[in-house]
Scaffold this active site. Structure first.
Site, PDB file in Angstrom:
ATOM      1  N   CYS A   1      -0.435   4.057   2.136  1.00  0.00           N
ATOM      2  CA  CYS A   1      -0.494   4.047   3.391  1.00  0.00           C
ATOM      3  C   CYS A   1       1.015   4.221   3.839  1.00  0.00           C
ATOM      4  O   CYS A   1       1.473   4.870   4.873  1.00  0.00           O
ATOM      5  CB  CYS A   1      -0.655   2.458   4.010  1.00  0.00           C
ATOM      6  N   ASP A   2       2.036   3.714   3.176  1.00  0.00           N
ATOM      7  CA  ASP A   2       3.562   3.623   3.913  1.00  0.00           C
ATOM      8  C   ASP A   2       4.430   4.386   3.162  1.00  0.00           C
ATOM      9  O   ASP A   2       5.577   4.496   3.434  1.00  0.00           O
ATOM     10  CB  ASP A   2       3.863   2.014   3.419  1.00  0.00           C
TER      11      ASP A   2
ATOM     12  N   CYS B   1       0.871  -1.344   0.068  1.00  0.00           N
ATOM     13  CA  CYS B   1      -0.163   0.048  -0.064  1.00  0.00           C
ATOM     14  C   CYS B   1       0.738   1.217  -0.044  1.00  0.00           C
ATOM     15  O   CYS B   1       1.324   1.681   1.260  1.00  0.00           O
ATOM     16  CB  CYS B   1      -0.881  -0.071   1.194  1.00  0.00           C
TER      17      CYS B   1
END
Ligand code: NAP
Length: 310
Positions: A137-138, A134
């Site tokens: 997300c990261d 992701c």
């Protein structure tokens, strides 16, 4: 039937929430069961430019939150928990979600698909420490670093482009010479000065589990057979998804890759059980098609209940 729901929807992505909007507006008070990836794939994406009605695009998480509120406004309810088992052989159907046992007259399966991993020795131990599926997300954690994206489809291109906001250099590694990605996405990635392409290359391992951080990859050129170490701070995977159908094996028809087989778009082999979204669609896999089949599933639930005289 006491304590029996009219309909339960498994999954809270685009398909499940669209089904919830329709079922709620039909006064069926749907219960939406959301698992460990609430909101589905849209909640892990950034700008969605191809969902009709948003000429400037809309952020995936915002789109999904809107759908959630829209369904709630008409009476949809939400339950967070993992589906442990499903009994579709007896009627009404029963589902175990966490420790609760729920019973329902109809079921809409919209459990979607989850990210695919490479299956490398060090991979699982490094998830959250430089291995990720992701980018949204990261990606932030790798500001100013050099990173790698794996895959040759639209997801990989999208991730690579997004990650250029943070990383100084993104190397896109793909196992073949040809790319599955759409021309527009591929052209954008190819034209980006921070993205370098490494085709015909596979990853044989990811280091360094002992340090609990990604320090590099063992790469291999599939044509020459040559192997080498490639230093990097992160490995983002964009190699497709696996349908979440484990609970339904043996009770519903699945294809060789585990996708639910649906007849006439949303009908499963069990009357009263419908499937929509990516869990049954390996061909289109778009937010708008997931929403479309979510709508169909809810309309069929209505028809099914009507036919039972309700
Ligand atoms: P995909 O199109 O199935 O592509 C997966 C890629 O990963 C392929 O290039 C595949 O290689 C590679 N791959 C699979 N398993 C691998 C393995 N074990 N090792 C190395 N490489 C592996 O999946 P996707 O990119 O997630 O896209 C899915 C659907 O969503 C598509 O319809 C796509 O158009 C859509 N999508 C659209 C957008 C957008 O429009 N913005 C963004 C994301 C996704 P091979 O090619 O060799 O099989």
């Amino acid at each position: 039937m006491d304590n029996v729901r009219k309909t339960i929807i498994i999954g809270s992505g685009c398909a499940g929430l669209t089904a919830a909007i329709y079922a709620a507006r039909a006064n069926l008070k749907p219960l939406v069961v959301q698992g460990h990836e609430p909101g589905g794939q849209l909640s892990l994406t950034t700008l969605v430019e191809n969902f009709p009605g948003f000429p400037e695009g809309i952020q995936g998480p915002e789109l999904i939150e809107n759908m959630r509120r829209q369904a709630e406004r008409f009476g949809a309810e939400y339950l967070t928990g993992d589906l442990v088992s499903a009994d579709l052989r007896n009627y009404p159907f029963s589902l175990q979600v966490g420790k609760d046992v729920l019973r329902t007259e109809t079921l809409i399966i919209a459990s979607g698909a989850s990210a695919r991993w490479l299956g490398l020795p060090g991979e699982q131990a490094l998830i959250g420490h430089g291995v990720s599926s992701c980018a949204t997300c990261d990606g932030f954690f790798f500001s100013g670093k050099e990173i790698v994206v794996i895959g040759g489809g639209d997801s990989a291109m999208e991730e690579a482009l997004f990650l250029t906001r943070f990383a100084t250099k993104v190397t896109l590694i793909h196992r073949r010479e040809q790319f599955r990605a759409s021309k527009i996405m591929l052209d954008r990635a190819r034209a980006h000065p921070q993205i370098k392409f490494l085709p015909n290359t596979v990853v044989d391992d990811v280091y360094d589990v002992a340090k609990k951080e990604v320090t590099g990859l063992r790469l291999r050129n599939v044509k020459s057979g040559e192997s080498w170490d490639f230093p990097t701070s992160a490995m983002f995977l964009g190699i497709g998804h696996i349908p979440n159908t484990r609970m339904f094996g043996g009770q519903l028809d699945l294809d060789q890759d585990g996708y639910l087989i649906a007849r006439d778009y949303v009908f499963t082999r069990v009357p009263g059980v419908f499937a929509c979204g990516d869990v049954q669609d390996r061909r289109y896999r778009q937010a708008v098609t997931a929403a479309g089949t979510g709508c169909m599933a809810a309309l069929e639930v209505e028809k099914f209940l009507e036919a039972r005289g309700e």
